[in-house]
Design a protein around this motif. Structure first.
Motif, PDB file in Angstrom:
ATOM      1  N   ASN A  78      18.560-116.685 -48.038  1.00  0.00           N
ATOM      2  CA  ASN A  78      18.888-115.741 -49.094  1.00  0.00           C
ATOM      3  C   ASN A  78      19.468-116.573 -50.225  1.00  0.00           C
ATOM      4  OD1 ASN A  78      19.436-113.133 -50.347  1.00  0.00           O
ATOM      5  ND2 ASN A  78      21.581-113.633 -49.994  1.00  0.00           N
ATOM      6  N   LEU A  79      18.694-116.695 -51.311  1.00  0.00           N
ATOM      7  CA  LEU A  79      19.116-117.536 -52.426  1.00  0.00           C
ATOM      8  C   LEU A  79      19.662-116.682 -53.558  1.00  0.00           C
ATOM      9  CD1 LEU A  79      16.106-120.018 -52.468  1.00  0.00           C
ATOM     10  CD2 LEU A  79      18.381-120.404 -51.513  1.00  0.00           C
ATOM     11  N   GLY A  80      20.947-116.437 -53.530  1.00  0.00           N
ATOM     12  CA  GLY A  80      21.618-115.829 -54.663  1.00  0.00           C
ATOM     13  C   GLY A  80      21.540-114.326 -54.812  1.00  0.00           C
ATOM     14  N   SER A  81      21.082-113.601 -53.822  1.00  0.00           N
ATOM     15  CA  SER A  81      21.076-112.142 -53.927  1.00  0.00           C
ATOM     16  C   SER A  81      22.277-111.587 -53.176  1.00  0.00           C
ATOM     17  CB  SER A  81      19.785-111.548 -53.349  1.00  0.00           C
ATOM     18  OG  SER A  81      19.819-110.135 -53.453  1.00  0.00           O
ATOM     19  N   ALA A  82      23.139-110.890 -53.900  1.00  0.00           N
ATOM     20  CA  ALA A  82      24.360-110.370 -53.296  1.00  0.00           C
ATOM     21  C   ALA A  82      24.190-108.964 -52.735  1.00  0.00           C
ATOM     22  CB  ALA A  82      25.499-110.365 -54.321  1.00  0.00           C
ATOM     23  N   VAL A  83      23.157-108.219 -53.174  1.00  0.00           N
ATOM     24  CA  VAL A  83      23.036-106.830 -52.753  1.00  0.00           C
ATOM     25  C   VAL A  83      21.635-106.487 -52.252  1.00  0.00           C
ATOM     26  CG1 VAL A  83      23.283-104.420 -53.456  1.00  0.00           C
ATOM     27  CG2 VAL A  83      24.863-106.122 -54.355  1.00  0.00           C
ATOM     28  N   VAL A  84      20.629-106.569 -53.107  1.00  0.00           N
ATOM     29  CA  VAL A  84      19.304-106.043 -52.772  1.00  0.00           C
ATOM     30  C   VAL A  84      18.682-106.748 -51.568  1.00  0.00           C
ATOM     31  CG1 VAL A  84      16.937-105.685 -53.593  1.00  0.00           C
ATOM     32  CG2 VAL A  84      18.866-105.158 -55.091  1.00  0.00           C
ATOM     33  N   MET A  85      18.539-108.070 -51.618  1.00  0.00           N
ATOM     34  CA  MET A  85      17.843-108.755 -50.517  1.00  0.00           C
ATOM     35  C   MET A  85      18.589-108.703 -49.189  1.00  0.00           C
ATOM     36  SD  MET A  85      14.840-109.276 -51.244  1.00  0.00           S
ATOM     37  CE  MET A  85      14.492-109.961 -49.637  1.00  0.00           C
ATOM     38  N   PRO A  86      19.921-108.817 -49.160  1.00  0.00           N
ATOM     39  CA  PRO A  86      20.584-108.657 -47.866  1.00  0.00           C
ATOM     40  C   PRO A  86      20.319-107.284 -47.232  1.00  0.00           C
ATOM     41  CG  PRO A  86      22.064-109.737 -49.376  1.00  0.00           C
ATOM     42  CD  PRO A  86      20.855-109.297 -50.186  1.00  0.00           C
ATOM     43  N   GLU A  87      20.276-106.247 -48.042  1.00  0.00           N
ATOM     44  CA  GLU A  87      19.984-104.908 -47.522  1.00  0.00           C
ATOM     45  C   GLU A  87      18.532-104.801 -47.072  1.00  0.00           C
ATOM     46  OE1 GLU A  87      21.985-102.442 -46.779  1.00  0.00           O
ATOM     47  OE2 GLU A  87      23.767-103.387 -47.628  1.00  0.00           O
TER      48      GLU A  87
END
Length: 155
Positions: free
Chosen positions: A67-76
């Motif tokens: 996960n490169l730099g996504s704080a919300v969308v990609m982790p979800e």
């Protein structure tokens, strides 16, 4: 085509590596353009979500997810797609490495990328640093390791 030699998307297409895009409708400036079609953006993002869930079992027993730099969308998106993949594939994938790379630590990536996905086995890693330094160093380390495996340790 300008930028072709440095395009991640072009490289993935040429190498037949799956790529997905997960849009949060309204979050990007292009969504404000009069010709932007929310139904098309949503349908494409949903199709890519299904593609991501279908690819995740390949992580089993040694894959790596970044996960490169996504704080919300990609982790979800990642956690939901991983749950679907596991539900449809007898708990697979497990025993992979999940890495969050960002300039600062955030709750969602730590929990949804690093901790929860690796509870059943695997390794979670948080790498914190400026992207312009961290990502090239990470790439260099991977390439160096691959080269060492190919040629053996220096004598």
């Amino acid at each position: 085509m300008p930028g072709r030699t440095v395009s991640l998307l072009v490289a993935c297409a040429e190498l037949d590596v799956p790529v997905t895009v997960h849009a949060a409708v309204g979050a990007e400036i292009i969504h404000q353009h009069p010709s932007a079609d929310g139904a098309v953006i949503g349908a494409t993002s949903h199709r890519d979500f299904k593609r991501l869930a279908a690819e995740l079992p390949a992580l089993d027993q040694g894959g790596v997810v970044l996960n490169l730099g996504s704080a919300v969308v990609m982790p979800e998106v990642f956690l939901k797609a991983l749950t679907i993949a596991r539900n449809l594939n007898g708990g697979v994938p497990t025993h992979f490495t999940a890495v969050d790379c960002d300039m600062q630590r955030h709750y969602r990536p730590r929990v949804n990328v690093v901790e929860r996905p690796t509870q059943a086995g695997g390794r979670g890693v948080q790498l914190t640093g400026h992207h312009e330094i961290l990502v090239p160093l990470l790439c260099w380390a991977v390439l160096d390791r691959l080269d060492t495996k190919r040629t053996g340790p220096p004598s």
